[in-house]
Scaffold this motif. Structure first.
Motif, PDB file in Angstrom:
ATOM      1  N   ASP A 122       0.823  -1.213   0.000  1.00 54.85           N
ATOM      2  CA  ASP A 122       0.000   0.000   0.000  1.00 54.85           C
ATOM      3  C   ASP A 122       0.855   1.260   0.000  1.00 54.85           C
ATOM      4  O   ASP A 122       0.638   2.190  -0.794  1.00 54.85           O
ATOM      5  CB  ASP A 122      -0.932  -0.010   1.209  1.00 54.85           C
ATOM      6  CG  ASP A 122      -1.883   1.185   1.216  1.00 54.85           C
ATOM      7  OD1 ASP A 122      -2.505   1.438   0.164  1.00 54.85           O
ATOM      8  OD2 ASP A 122      -1.986   1.860   2.257  1.00 54.85           O
ATOM      9  N   ARG A 123       1.873   1.308   0.869  1.00 55.07           N
ATOM     10  CA  ARG A 123       2.690   2.512   0.981  1.00 55.07           C
ATOM     11  C   ARG A 123       3.483   2.775  -0.291  1.00 55.07           C
ATOM     12  O   ARG A 123       3.569   3.908  -0.773  1.00 55.07           O
ATOM     13  CB  ARG A 123       3.634   2.390   2.178  1.00 55.07           C
ATOM     14  CG  ARG A 123       2.922   2.409   3.518  1.00 55.07           C
ATOM     15  CD  ARG A 123       3.893   2.282   4.673  1.00 55.07           C
ATOM     16  NE  ARG A 123       4.804   3.419   4.735  1.00 55.07           N
ATOM     17  CZ  ARG A 123       5.742   3.567   5.659  1.00 55.07           C
ATOM     18  NH1 ARG A 123       5.877   2.632   6.596  1.00 55.07           N
ATOM     19  NH2 ARG A 123       6.535   4.612   5.668  1.00 55.07           N
ATOM     20  N   ALA A 140       3.907   6.128  -5.693  1.00 56.95           N
ATOM     21  CA  ALA A 140       3.763   6.339  -7.133  1.00 56.95           C
ATOM     22  C   ALA A 140       2.556   7.218  -7.430  1.00 56.95           C
ATOM     23  O   ALA A 140       2.595   8.063  -8.331  1.00 56.95           O
ATOM     24  CB  ALA A 140       3.636   4.998  -7.849  1.00 56.95           C
ATOM     25  N   ASP A 141       1.486   7.037  -6.676  1.00 55.43           N
ATOM     26  CA  ASP A 141       0.269   7.831  -6.868  1.00 55.43           C
ATOM     27  C   ASP A 141      -0.468   7.899  -5.530  1.00 55.43           C
ATOM     28  O   ASP A 141      -1.048   6.910  -5.087  1.00 55.43           O
ATOM     29  CB  ASP A 141      -0.626   7.189  -7.931  1.00 55.43           C
ATOM     30  CG  ASP A 141      -1.919   7.983  -8.153  1.00 55.43           C
ATOM     31  OD1 ASP A 141      -2.137   9.002  -7.458  1.00 55.43           O
ATOM     32  OD2 ASP A 141      -2.718   7.570  -9.013  1.00 55.43           O
ATOM     33  N   PRO A 142      -0.450   9.065  -4.875  1.00 60.57           N
ATOM     34  CA  PRO A 142      -1.077   9.175  -3.542  1.00 60.57           C
ATOM     35  C   PRO A 142      -2.546   8.784  -3.519  1.00 60.57           C
ATOM     36  O   PRO A 142      -3.072   8.425  -2.458  1.00 60.57           O
ATOM     37  CB  PRO A 142      -0.901  10.659  -3.195  1.00 60.57           C
ATOM     38  CG  PRO A 142       0.276  11.092  -4.010  1.00 60.57           C
ATOM     39  CD  PRO A 142       0.207  10.315  -5.284  1.00 60.57           C
ATOM     40  N   ASP A 143      -3.202   8.841  -4.675  1.00 59.77           N
ATOM     41  CA  ASP A 143      -4.628   8.511  -4.716  1.00 59.77           C
ATOM     42  C   ASP A 143      -4.890   7.050  -5.093  1.00 59.77           C
ATOM     43  O   ASP A 143      -6.044   6.661  -5.252  1.00 59.77           O
ATOM     44  CB  ASP A 143      -5.339   9.419  -5.730  1.00 59.77           C
ATOM     45  CG  ASP A 143      -5.288  10.878  -5.318  1.00 59.77           C
ATOM     46  OD1 ASP A 143      -5.348  11.143  -4.103  1.00 59.77           O
ATOM     47  OD2 ASP A 143      -5.153  11.737  -6.220  1.00 59.77           O
ATOM     48  N   ALA A 198      -8.656  -1.179  -1.234  1.00 56.89           N
ATOM     49  CA  ALA A 198      -9.949  -1.577  -1.812  1.00 56.89           C
ATOM     50  C   ALA A 198     -10.032  -3.077  -2.046  1.00 56.89           C
ATOM     51  O   ALA A 198     -11.118  -3.656  -2.040  1.00 56.89           O
ATOM     52  CB  ALA A 198     -10.183  -0.828  -3.124  1.00 56.89           C
ATOM     53  N   GLU A 199      -8.889  -3.716  -2.246  1.00 52.63           N
ATOM     54  CA  GLU A 199      -8.863  -5.167  -2.502  1.00 52.63           C
ATOM     55  C   GLU A 199      -7.983  -5.847  -1.447  1.00 52.63           C
ATOM     56  O   GLU A 199      -6.992  -6.504  -1.763  1.00 52.63           O
ATOM     57  CB  GLU A 199      -8.329  -5.459  -3.891  1.00 52.63           C
ATOM     58  CG  GLU A 199      -9.108  -4.852  -5.029  1.00 52.63           C
ATOM     59  CD  GLU A 199      -8.460  -5.169  -6.371  1.00 52.63           C
ATOM     60  OE1 GLU A 199      -8.586  -6.316  -6.837  1.00 52.63           O
ATOM     61  OE2 GLU A 199      -7.804  -4.261  -6.926  1.00 52.63           O
ATOM     62  N   ALA A 200      -8.347  -5.670  -0.196  1.00 50.28           N
ATOM     63  CA  ALA A 200      -7.498  -6.151   0.906  1.00 50.28           C
ATOM     64  C   ALA A 200      -7.258  -7.646   0.830  1.00 50.28           C
ATOM     65  O   ALA A 200      -6.131  -8.127   1.037  1.00 50.28           O
ATOM     66  CB  ALA A 200      -8.134  -5.788   2.241  1.00 50.28           C
ATOM     67  N   ASP A 239       0.537  -0.002 -14.729  1.00 44.98           N
ATOM     68  CA  ASP A 239      -0.760  -0.285 -15.349  1.00 44.98           C
ATOM     69  C   ASP A 239      -1.869   0.068 -14.359  1.00 44.98           C
ATOM     70  O   ASP A 239      -2.396  -0.793 -13.654  1.00 44.98           O
ATOM     71  CB  ASP A 239      -0.835  -1.764 -15.744  1.00 44.98           C
ATOM     72  CG  ASP A 239      -2.103  -2.090 -16.525  1.00 44.98           C
ATOM     73  OD1 ASP A 239      -2.939  -1.172 -16.722  1.00 44.98           O
ATOM     74  OD2 ASP A 239      -2.263  -3.258 -16.933  1.00 44.98           O
ATOM     75  N   PRO A 240      -2.259   1.339 -14.279  1.00 43.71           N
ATOM     76  CA  PRO A 240      -3.264   1.768 -13.283  1.00 43.71           C
ATOM     77  C   PRO A 240      -4.614   1.077 -13.436  1.00 43.71           C
ATOM     78  O   PRO A 240      -5.390   1.033 -12.474  1.00 43.71           O
ATOM     79  CB  PRO A 240      -3.390   3.274 -13.558  1.00 43.71           C
ATOM     80  CG  PRO A 240      -2.112   3.655 -14.227  1.00 43.71           C
ATOM     81  CD  PRO A 240      -1.724   2.479 -15.047  1.00 43.71           C
TER      82      PRO A 240
END
Length: 729
Positions: free
Chosen positions: A213-214, A219-222, A228-230, A257-258
């Motif tokens: 997660d961190r 790479a993208d704070p948002d 969301a997919e724990a 690949d967002p």
């Protein structure tokens, strides 16, 4: 500086050319703050950071201070995060003001084809300390002396020597004394340095999740895909072996690949034929990291690593390792060498070893170049496991008067071996789905039924029995298939799935008839009766037990007849036919005593105690329970002990002796705990707590008692073709 040249009193004949060299008097450049940047998403190393801070902290603050730790060595598997941890600790130490002289960093490239020598490292460090190149001595000893002299004139410094592969690379870099510290990272433990050793293992599942997660949010704070997919993220972390390098690669694959979900990446890794190939982001590769360590191994250690990767369980014993390599003696030296290289770790028990999942995948991949060697090693191990499990089962089922088994001298010894190899045995027994191993795997699975039932590992019993049934069916082995159906039915019944168990035992019965095997059919009827009884179909259970009893009598099998009487007693007790039940249990006890089957005798005594207690014959009931308890304790059958003690507690409650009942319940809870039966242990403790007053029970007495283990028979097959007899039959 003068703008002219003075030639003094020189005498010159002819033309004179003057050459002047101008030297700037500024100091040579230094690199005293050369730490690499911190690793993105670093997390989960609080304990190790604490140990490093303790080792690096200034000493001598008081008369009781410990001696300073000159060298601290962080060691671990390639990709485990050694450099990231060391850099993090170095930043923390610098920020704490412990090293005002600065921090030097040198990468020794110890596992590259051409490592940095200690001499080269000294030259680099001297230049970083501001020593001009022409002033650096040419010999290694002189360079080391100058290095120590320069350090002696400076305030406390930290030297971080990254990626060392041998003590010889590091020793010349040690300061002669003073407040300086050396922090080393290596894939080997390097105990020869006299260092404070900080071995590094894989991240915890929680820390691995946190790293994903961190690092992704850097790479993208948002980017909240991990949160969301724990569940998918936890699975991805597990597929990465909780290895920081693999996790960072997974983050890179997600970041580029967002639109890709965490679940999609996890599915790709899970379904990939070669997970290590998938864990490659074009810049970093798990396979490449492991390959650096692997290439440094001598040939015998590399072979040992490849073969150990075939071990079926999460751990491999030295006994199994010996069989895998086809040796006469354990490869102890090789095992210890692999452990020093962090390609292997000590297991949970003495003489046991374990391998990281991704290292195992690497080893299997390397072995794919010699398929026949791998298959031969697996076959050796499978036959070894079968012979030993068969001999252990001989000891578990041994009765006085029969020939003594050879392999295990005592029941405890047999159980200890089975407990140690349990997970590996269960995994190996499922190799039968591959044709080459089918015969031996079926035989191994059938040899495990008694042990797995004894330890109440019914999920494992179901797994190995189902695999054996499928393998035997594929081979056309009708006898093995019938036995596997029987054992599968036992596991299903004990797992609370009686209707499925009924189907399995019917299949066993029909196959036994097809084989014209009267003993097999008699056993199938008995176990079918137990399944009917568990399903509450008592009339059908009675009919099945009658069939079993008559067939056992016809073939002269007293043990089978005794169990049929015992099981009939259970049904009649449930139907309220107390006198018939008492007679059935007494007959069962007589037969079992005559053949010396003490284990099943305990079950019959326990059940007799139940029906006597219900019939108001309290003293006789307690006597029967006492006999059962004595036998069960002798066999260390703690689940059975728990049953007997629970039944004794109920008898005490009927007699309004709540203090004695409470004591029995507490002892039963302890016995269930020893048997790994946590649910039953909790029930027993709750029953004890309900009896608060010594002679005034507040709980409602439980009607009747718990029956002993219903008499069921597992079955094991003949030896696989070509396997020698292990003796003791």
């Amino acid at each position: 500086m003068s703008d002219h040249v003075d030639f003094g009193d020189g005498t010159f004949f002819g033309q004179v050319v003057g050459k002047a060299e101008y030297r700037q008097q500024a100091p040579a450049p230094t690199a005293l703050d050369a730490l690499p940047p911190r690793a993105a998403g670093f997390t989960g190393r609080d304990e190790e950071l604490g140990r490093l801070r303790t080792a690096l902290a200034p000493s001598g603050l008081g008369s009781g201070a410990e001696q300073a730790v000159l060298v601290t060595a962080v060691s671990g598997l390639g990709g485990i995060g050694k450099t990231a941890l060391a850099v993090q600790a170095a930043y923390a130490a610098r920020e704490a003001g412990w090293f005002p002289g600065g921090v030097l960093f040198v990468d020794l490239h110890g596992y590259d084809d051409v490592p940095v020598s200690a001499d080269q490292a000294l030259q680099s460090l001297l230049r970083a300390l501001g020593v001009e190149p022409e002033h650096i001595p040419t010999t290694a000893d002189e360079r080391a002396g100058l290095y120590r002299s320069v350090l002696a004139e400076r305030e406390a410094m930290l030297i971080l020597a990254d990626n060392a592969s041998s003590p010889d690379q590091v020793r010349p870099l040690l300061p002669g004394g003073g407040p300086h510290r050396v922090l080393v990272t290596s894939r080997d433990r390097l105990p020869q340095l006299g260092a404070r050793l900080v071995p590094l293992g894989q991240l915890t599942p929680g820390a691995a999740y946190g790293l994903l997660d961190r690092a992704l949010r850097i790479a993208d704070p948002d980017d909240g895909r991990v949160v969301a997919e724990a569940e998918a993220a936890a699975r991805l972390a597990e597929l990465c072996g909780h290895l920081p390098l693999a996790l960072q690669i997974a983050v890179a694959l997600l970041a580029e690949d967002p639109g890709r979900s965490v679940a999609e990446l996890a599915d790709e890794l899970a379904s990939s034929y070669d997970r290590l190939t998938a864990l490659d982001d074009g810049d970093r590769s798990v396979r490449a990291a492991f390959d650096l360590s692997y290439r440094r191994l001598p040939a015998d250690q590399a072979r040992l690593l490849r073969l150990l990767a075939l071990a079926p369980g999460p751990e491999v014993s030295e006994e199994a390792a010996t069989v895998l390599v086809g040796a006469e003696a354990p490869p102890t030296t090789g095992l210890k060498a692999l452990a020093r290289a962090h390609l292997l770790e000590r297991g949970s028990g003495r003489g046991c070893w374990q391998m990281h999942d991704l290292v195992r995948a690497f080893g299997v991949g390397e072995l794919s170049r010699d398929v026949e060697a791998g298959e031969a090693a697996r076959e050796r191990l499978l036959i070894h496991y079968y012979l030993c499990a068969d001999a252990a089962d001989d000891r578990l089922q041994w009765l006085p008067g029969n020939a003594e088994p050879d392999r295990f001298a005592t029941r405890a010894e047999a159980l200890a071996w089975l407990d140690r190899e349990h997970l590996a045995l269960v995994a190996a027994a499922q190799w039968g789905r591959e044709k080459r191993y089918a015969h031996a795997a079926v035989s191994l699975a059938l040899a495990l039924w008694q042990y797995l039932q004894w330890r109440r590992n019914f999920d494992d019993l179901i797994a190995v029995s189902r695999a054996a049934q499928e393998a035997a069916h594929s081979m056309g082995d009708v006898e093995g298939e019938a036995m596997a159906w029987n054992n599968l039915g036992m596991g299903l019944r004990e797992s609370g799935r009686p209707e499925e168990a009924i189907g399995a035992h019917i299949r066993d019965r029909d196959l036994s008839r097809e084989l014209a095997d009267p003993l097999g059919e008699a056993l199938a009827w008995n176990n079918l009766g137990a399944a009917f009884e568990s399903a509450g179909r008592l009339s059908e259970a009675t009919d099945a037990y009658h069939h079993s009893r008559e067939m056992h009598i016809a073939i002269g099998d007293c043990g089978g007849e005794a169990m049929a009487w015992n099981n009939l007693g259970n049904v009649w007790q449930n139907e309220g036919r107390m006198d018939e039940a008492i007679a059935a249990y007494n007959r069962s006890c007589e037969l079992l005593i005559s053949i010396g089957d003490r284990q099943r005798e305990a079950s019959a005594w326990n059940n007799l105690g139940n029906v006597l207690g219900k019939s108001g014959r309290a003293s006789e009931a307690m006597e029967a329970y006492g006999k059962a308890l004595s036998i069960l304790e002798g066999f260390e059958d703690w689940y059975g002990v728990g049953h007997a003690l629970g039944n004794m507690a109920i008898a005490h409650i009927r007699g309004r002796r709540s203090g004695d009942a409470r004591s029995c319940y507490l002892q039963a809870a302890d016995a269930y705990t020893r048997a790994d039966a946590s649910h039953e242990a909790a029930q027993a403790r709750a029953a004890a707590e309900s009896l608060t007053a010594p002679e005034e029970p507040t709980g409602t007495p439980v009607p009747g008692g718990r029956p002993g283990r219903t008499g069921v028979f597992g079955r094991r097959g003949p030896r696989p073709p070509g396997v020698p007899d292990s003796g003791g039959r």
